[in-house]
Design an enzyme around this catalytic site. Structure first.
Site, mmCIF file in Angstrom:
data_model
loop_
_atom_site.group_PDB
_atom_site.id
_atom_site.type_symbol
_atom_site.label_atom_id
_atom_site.label_comp_id
_atom_site.label_asym_id
_atom_site.label_seq_id
_atom_site.Cartn_x
_atom_site.Cartn_y
_atom_site.Cartn_z
ATOM 1 N N TYR A 132 -1.794 0.750 10.558
ATOM 2 C CA TYR A 132 -1.978 0.152 9.452
ATOM 3 C C TYR A 132 -0.853 0.354 8.511
ATOM 4 C CZ TYR A 132 -3.548 -0.746 4.600
ATOM 5 O OH TYR A 132 -3.802 -1.308 3.423
ATOM 6 N N SER A 167 0.904 -1.162 0.030
ATOM 7 C CA SER A 167 0.001 -0.067 -0.125
ATOM 8 C C SER A 167 0.982 1.164 0.028
ATOM 9 C CB SER A 167 -1.155 -0.177 1.220
ATOM 10 O OG SER A 167 -1.503 1.248 1.492
#
Length: 251
Positions: free
Chosen positions: A157, A144
């Protein structure tokens, strides 16, 4: 084996209900992929995903797999490779977590880290070893852009994805020259079930767009894929901003 255009004929998906993974599987089945294993926790969602892919003409199997139970990974994944060569492994499992909640509940933060990083390290090493033993194949890891620089809004995250990204890049270096291709995919905000309750970020994309980028990356044997491509420049700029400036940004 992959065909002349680099399309895998067999695919193992780790995270068998992932919208990006299933969009990728559909796209590859439309080309030459004929055998698919969907690995995930047993559920109606996993069974339904398998049935829909069968409707597209593929032979689809489900595999019991739990990212949070690394002791079971060797056995679960070994059964897949025992059935024959796997041309591509797509590591697509992960959770977003709830930043505000997880800051107050460290157990929640640990679950994010164990799923996104520890579980991926285990599964990544096991599948990489199996790909190397057969002498060919691609390991595609869904990372990501959040891992490029941790933001206040989602640093739990983001830090887990940063670890995963660094691990996958190092694994790719370790496997260079062995016949195994490792590709790291860095999507931005993806419109999906996981992000349905979040405010959409700039450069938002879709599972289908990520799947298209994965297919192109496979053909090119890319090592890193950004989706959309413009994020490569954007994240490079953000990564090099002085910390005092970065803190003031509404990100």
């Amino acid at each position: 084996m992959k065909d002349a255009f680099g399309t895998p004929q067999s695919l193992l998906v780790l995270g068998g209900t992932s919208e990006i993974a299933l969009a990728t599987a559909r796209r590859l089945i439309a080309r030459r992929t004929r055998t698919v294993w969907l690995a995930g926790r047993p559920s109606p969602a996993l069974d339904g995903a398998a049935e829909r892919l069968r409707g597209l003409g593929a032979e689809v199997h489900t595999v019991d797999f739990d990212a949070l139970d690394p002791d079971s990974h060797e056995s679960a994944l070994g059964k897949v490779f025992a059935e024959g060569d796997v041309d591509m492994v797509l590591l697509a499992f992960g959770i977003l977590g709830d930043q505000a909640h997880d800051e107050r509940d460290p157990a929640g933060a640990v679950r994010v880290a164990q799923t996104n990083y520890t579980g991926a390290v285990s599964a990544g090493l096991i599948t990489a070893r199996s790909l190397q033993a057969q002498g060919h194949g691609s390991l595609v890891v869904l990372s990501s852009v959040a891992g490029e620089r941790a933001r206040r809004a989602n640093f739990i995250y983001g830090s887990s994805k940063a670890g995963l990204d660094a691990f996958a890049q190092g694994l790719g270096d370790a496997l260079h020259g062995t016949g195994v291709h490792v590709m790291v995919v860095r999507p931005g905000f993806v419109r999906s079930r996981m992000t349905a309750d979040l405010e959409e970020a700039p450069f938002a994309t879709t599972p289908e767009a990520v799947a298209s980028a994965i297919e192109l990356g496979l053909r090119r044997r890319s090592e890193t894929v950004w989706v959309p491509g413009a994020l490569r420049v954007v994240m490079s700029a953000l990564r090099h901003l002085p910390r005092a400036v970065f803190r003031r940004l509404p990100v």
